[in-house]
Design a protein around this motif. Structure first.
Motif, mmCIF file in Angstrom:
data_model
loop_
_atom_site.group_PDB
_atom_site.id
_atom_site.type_symbol
_atom_site.label_atom_id
_atom_site.label_comp_id
_atom_site.label_asym_id
_atom_site.label_seq_id
_atom_site.Cartn_x
_atom_site.Cartn_y
_atom_site.Cartn_z
ATOM 1 N N ALA A 837 0.813 -1.218 0.000
ATOM 2 C CA ALA A 837 0.000 0.000 0.000
ATOM 3 C C ALA A 837 0.845 1.266 0.000
ATOM 4 O O ALA A 837 0.496 2.263 -0.648
ATOM 5 C CB ALA A 837 -0.934 -0.011 1.221
ATOM 6 N N GLU A 838 1.975 1.249 0.726
ATOM 7 C CA GLU A 838 2.784 2.460 0.811
ATOM 8 C C GLU A 838 3.630 2.697 -0.435
ATOM 9 O O GLU A 838 4.159 3.788 -0.642
ATOM 10 C CB GLU A 838 3.691 2.405 2.049
ATOM 11 C CG GLU A 838 4.673 1.250 2.080
ATOM 12 C CD GLU A 838 4.089 0.013 2.753
ATOM 13 O OE1 GLU A 838 4.868 -0.830 3.202
ATOM 14 O OE2 GLU A 838 2.847 -0.078 2.834
ATOM 15 N N VAL A 839 3.776 1.681 -1.296
ATOM 16 C CA VAL A 839 4.583 1.811 -2.512
ATOM 17 C C VAL A 839 3.736 2.284 -3.691
ATOM 18 O O VAL A 839 4.210 3.038 -4.546
ATOM 19 C CB VAL A 839 5.257 0.463 -2.850
ATOM 20 C CG1 VAL A 839 6.091 0.570 -4.120
ATOM 21 C CG2 VAL A 839 6.135 0.011 -1.691
ATOM 22 N N LEU A 840 2.486 1.874 -3.737
ATOM 23 C CA LEU A 840 1.638 2.162 -4.901
ATOM 24 C C LEU A 840 1.515 3.644 -5.236
ATOM 25 O O LEU A 840 1.523 4.010 -6.417
ATOM 26 C CB LEU A 840 0.258 1.537 -4.692
ATOM 27 C CG LEU A 840 0.233 -0.003 -4.697
ATOM 28 C CD1 LEU A 840 -1.171 -0.514 -4.432
ATOM 29 C CD2 LEU A 840 0.746 -0.560 -6.022
ATOM 30 N N PRO A 841 1.366 4.550 -4.252
ATOM 31 C CA PRO A 841 1.294 5.976 -4.621
ATOM 32 C C PRO A 841 2.548 6.466 -5.349
ATOM 33 O O PRO A 841 2.456 7.306 -6.247
ATOM 34 C CB PRO A 841 1.122 6.679 -3.267
ATOM 35 C CG PRO A 841 0.559 5.647 -2.358
ATOM 36 C CD PRO A 841 1.162 4.359 -2.808
ATOM 37 N N VAL A 842 3.724 5.958 -4.971
ATOM 38 C CA VAL A 842 4.971 6.349 -5.634
ATOM 39 C C VAL A 842 4.954 5.889 -7.088
ATOM 40 O O VAL A 842 5.325 6.634 -8.008
ATOM 41 C CB VAL A 842 6.174 5.751 -4.890
ATOM 42 C CG1 VAL A 842 7.485 6.110 -5.589
ATOM 43 C CG2 VAL A 842 6.200 6.221 -3.445
ATOM 44 N N ILE A 843 4.522 4.658 -7.294
ATOM 45 C CA ILE A 843 4.443 4.116 -8.655
ATOM 46 C C ILE A 843 3.443 4.899 -9.486
ATOM 47 O O ILE A 843 3.711 5.292 -10.629
ATOM 48 C CB ILE A 843 4.076 2.624 -8.608
ATOM 49 C CG1 ILE A 843 5.175 1.827 -7.891
ATOM 50 C CG2 ILE A 843 3.835 2.075 -10.010
ATOM 51 C CD1 ILE A 843 4.800 0.391 -7.610
#
Length: 861
Positions: A837-843
């Motif tokens: 969940a914390e990686v998806l916004p960066v992607i």
């Protein structure tokens, strides 16, 4: 000062002050061979523990926690959906003397992070299926990790005694911390101590007649303190507790479960209970309603045939329940009853002066059941837990904010709130928290929230200048608040109505009008029946084929009602889960009309994660395990009109793999061109999926198409030396399990591990699981044999840099495979958690920066 009359004198003869672990010990002694926990799966009981087994397993787990220094005054997070594992975890934490903090894995990441940071827990218990969604600075122990399970099994199953704990357990130590909505915009943790649990447990056992032959229901969310009520309801009488599958929300699914599992005692919120028909539930002898106001109609339907129907009341701050009615009868006034043993209540006016019976006032509560207060919130605690002016012992009163009046017979009648707090589907909600989330959006200047109809939250906003996009604003709120706190509709106003003295005039706020999309009329008899059912349940004048159930104001309980109605109208079972996957009448009609209505499309080669939209789709290629479901979380961070598709392994559907990666790429090209005939194409692959995305991009360019985005999540042209089933399984689960924990396991063991996980994994079956794992290992051989042609363009790369931000070995393997630059974006995650969940916004942010222009090749078409 005149002493007020209590609404009812506190009972005497309360049991000795047992702590939470002693309550389980008493049940074990009374019924060691009887069922303690029974997990009710979709069709039958699938897992059970006797009291002796629950005692032994929880003791072993408790000893592992104690060995890590856990004891009284510590807090342990529990991030597990309702299950046998969640029950086991609670009792294990209780035996250490620590308090447990339930964390719903379905909550938004920001809320989970706040709860874990605020409570200060350093250790948590979870399972691999939900671990990726649990953020925060907590060391998570996975109950289904083979390594941790082996450690626990080595511990003694003997009862945990005071001598085993790191410190003595006392009445004032926390038993649990439940987070409720906060008016300041952040949820607040209520610290409930051991002091009031034994009295409440004994009250339930005696009042409801629970014994070793009883079968109680566990239906509440672990984040709702009614889940503790259910635990105590069972152990109080040494009864079997039937755990409802988390996918059961109410309606016919709940009725089937109650009937099949022969449940005798159940606590259900009025909203959920209203969705269930009591006919045929003859063994259900006792029903307790609570969590929100109980309508007389519910009493009329359920208080029949010798069934005892009780109405209960109690804020989280007062250990679950303080009032329980006598069995209610149809036609009589619905009250919340008198205070239970050890509880004293006062009905006071605004000057803290007692009011006579029959006169409305605010309810104040005193006694051993009062919580310690709000965790790390002394100011808020002091405002709600006030000195008791009617006692000289330094005790406190809890100011409930509830408006009540005492009846001449000593019962209490609930009249509503004195503030802007509401009860919704059993959860206590501060409207101020919703307003704070709305106002946090930069386009919003002012915000108001209220409940306009049962289960219908409405948000009113005034723009800060530019126009407000209601869909975007609703997504903004959904990323910060639980689903039950997201307004069903949003109303944009030029200004908020005010009273003559300048205060907000809530009564003048306009009635909401649910937004209508372009109406598409039903064409067939089935479509007309579905549209009519949608409209009836949603209370709308009409519903078109493309109207989205949840966007039109639906929620999980209304979904239960709709599923029940459709089942009766169509004479075919319509699982509630279908409404989440097919939320429009058109989609549902297609599923119902299919030859195989129960077919699970989760394993198709092309998986629509979010179909529809005018922007170019994003195609996401699965890792070696072949499943692309972990990309679904990207939808919340991409623009709303951008479709999202997954490309999966043919092995999921039982087919074999192509003979080469190039042949596999051509198969994928045919699939994605069926959705998007011409470019520009946007491709994103994870691990093996990145290599496959590169091959697809080359094939598309050979066909004269433009590829606007080629993206990869920690993919490498260097095939790992370990090509075992453990690696494939870790890829398949998208970070739900650490491959190191499965090292040395044979394919049969790996398949057995996967079978224990929730849907869609459980639908695969042992034979197909073995096929998938074998195909996954073979897919790594295809990568080893792949000799890539050059892709003409840049590569957007995301390196797994959990330990070293400069780490980019995988990215460097691609420099000769593209003509442009390899633009690396290191992210704080390891290889197995690249879709956390914390990686998806960066992607999503990096993907959004890629232009979506229309290419010349598409224009020629």
């Amino acid at each position: 000062m005149t002493r007020p009359a209590r609404t009812r004198p506190a009972r005497t003869g309360a049991p000795r002050a047992l702590r939470l672990p002693q309550l389980l010990a008493a049940a074990v002694e009374a019924n060691p061979g009887g069922d303690a926990v029974v997990y009710a799966g979709a069709e039958q009981s699938t897992e059970r523990l006797t009291y002796a087994e629950l005692d032994a397993r929880s003791s072993r787990l408790a000893r592992s926690l104690i060995a890590r220094g856990i004891g009284p005054e510590d807090l342990v997070a529990i991030g597990i959906r309702r299950s046998v594992a969640s029950v086991l975890a609670v009792w294990a934490v209780a035996k250490t003397g620590a308090g447990f903090v339930p964390v719903d894995p379905n909550y938004p990441a920001d809320r989970v992070r706040h709860m874990l940071t605020d409570c200060g827990a350093t250790l948590g218990l979870t399972v691999s299926a939900v671990r990726p969604g649990l953020s925060g600075d907590v060391r998570w122990l996975m109950l289904d990790s083979p390594a941790f399970r082996a450690e626990v099994e080595q511990r003694s199953p003997e009862a945990v005694t005071s001598a085993d704990r790191v410190r003595s357990l006392r009445a004032g130590h926390p038993a649990y911390v439940i987070y409720t909505s906060g008016s300041t915009g952040s949820p607040k943790g209520v610290v409930v101590t051991q002091a009031g649990l034994a009295g409440f447990c004994a009250e339930q056992r005696e009042r409801y007649g629970v014994d070793t032959a009883s079968r109680t229901l566990h239906f509440a969310s672990p984040s709702f303190d009614a889940s503790v009520l259910e635990l105590l309801l069972a152990v109080g009488g040494g009864a079997a507790m039937v755990v409802a599958d988390p996918a059961v929300y109410g309606g016919d699914e709940l009725a089937r479960l109650l009937r099949r599992e022969r449940v005798t005692h159940a606590f259900v919120t009025p909203a959920a209970l209203a969705s269930v028909q009591p006919a045929g539930l003859d063994e259900l002898r006792v029903v307790i309603a609570g969590g929100e106001a109980c309508p007389p109609e519910l009493v009329r339907r359920w208080a029949t045939g010798g069934r005892a129907f009780h109405n209960g009341y109690g804020p989280t701050e007062t250990t679950i329940m303080t009032n329980i009615s006598a069995p209610l009868r149809p036609g009589e006034a619905v009250t919340i009853g008198a205070p239970i043993r050890g509880v004293t209540e006062f009905v006071l006016d605004e000057r803290l002066v007692p009011v006579p019976a029959g006169v409305a006032g605010e309810l104040y509560i005193a006694g051993a059941q009062l919580a310690r207060g709000y965790h790390r919130r002394p100011g808020l605690t002091a405002g709600r837990f006030v000195p008791n002016p009617f006692a000289a012992d330094g005790s406190r009163l809890y100011r409930t904010g509830d408006l009540v009046r005492a009846t001449p017979g000593g019962a209490v009648e609930y009249l509503g709130r004195t503030d802007f707090q509401v009860q919704l589907r059993g959860f206590r909600i501060e409207l101020g928290e919703i307003e704070a989330a709305l106002a946090a959006h930069p386009a919003v200047a002012q915000a108001v929230a209220l409940v306009r109809a049962p289960d219908r939250l409405v948000g009113y906003v005034v723009p800060a200048g530019a126009a407000v996009d209601p869909d975007e604003l609703r997504d903004h709120v959904a990323a910060r608040l639980p689903s039950y706190m997201v307004p069903a509709t949003l109303v944009v106003l030029d200004r908020l109505p005010l009273t003559g003295n300048g205060k907000l005039d809530r009564a003048a706020l306009p009635e909401p009008v649910f937004a209508e999309h372009e109406y598409r009329a039903p064409r067939t008899e089935l479509e007309r029946a579905l549209c009519a059912a949608f409209a009836e349940v949603l209370k709308l004048e009409r519903v078109g084929l493309d109207d989205h159930f949840f966007a039109c104001g639906g929620n999980s309980l209304l979904a239960v009602a709709l599923a029940g109605r459709l089942e009766r109208v169509q004479a075919a079972r319509v699982p509630v889960a279908w409404l989440f996957a097919a939320p429009t009448p058109a989609q549902l009609a297609e599923r119902l009309a299919a030859r195989e209505p129960h077919r699970n499309g989760a394993f198709d080669l092309l998986l629509p994660l979010r179909p529809g939209g005018a922007a170019p789709p994003l195609f996401c290629f699965a890792p070696a395990g072949g499943m692309a479901w972990s990309f679904a979380g990207l939808a919340a961070h991409l623009e709303r009109d951008r479709p999202l598709y997954g490309l999966q392994s043919p092995a999921l559907a039982g087919a074999g793999l192509p003979d080469s990666l190039e042949e596999w790429a051509r198969l994928c090209v045919r699939e994605l061109r069926a959705v998007q005939p011409a470019g520009p194409y946007h491709l994103l692959g994870w691990s093996l999926g990145g290599v496959l995305a590169h091959a697809v991009a080359v094939e598309l360019q050979r066909a004269g198409e433009e590829v606007a985005l080629l993206g990869m999540l920690d993919s490498s042209l260097e095939v790992p030396a370990d090509r075992s089933g453990a690696v494939v399984l870790a890829d398949l689960l998208g970070g739900l399990v650490d491959p190191a924990a499965l090292a040395g396991a044979d394919p049969a063991d790996l398949a057995a591990h996967l079978e224990r996980l929730p849907e869609p994994f459980g639908s695969l079956g042992p034979a197909r699981l073995r096929h998938i794992l074998e195909a996954g290992v073979r897919s790594l051989d295809l990568v080893a044999a792949y000799r890539p042609h050059r892709f003409d363009g840049d590569l957007v790369f995301f390196s797994a840099a959990a330990h070293d931000p400069a780490e980019s070995r995988c990215a460097r393997t691609w420099t000769e495979a593209v003509t442009g630059a390899v633009r690396d974006h290191p992210v704080r995650a390891d290889h197995w958690h690249m879709t956390a969940a914390e990686v998806l916004p960066v992607i999503a942010e990096a993907i959004a920066a890629v232009p979506t222009r229309t290419p010349v090749s598409a224009a020629r078409r």
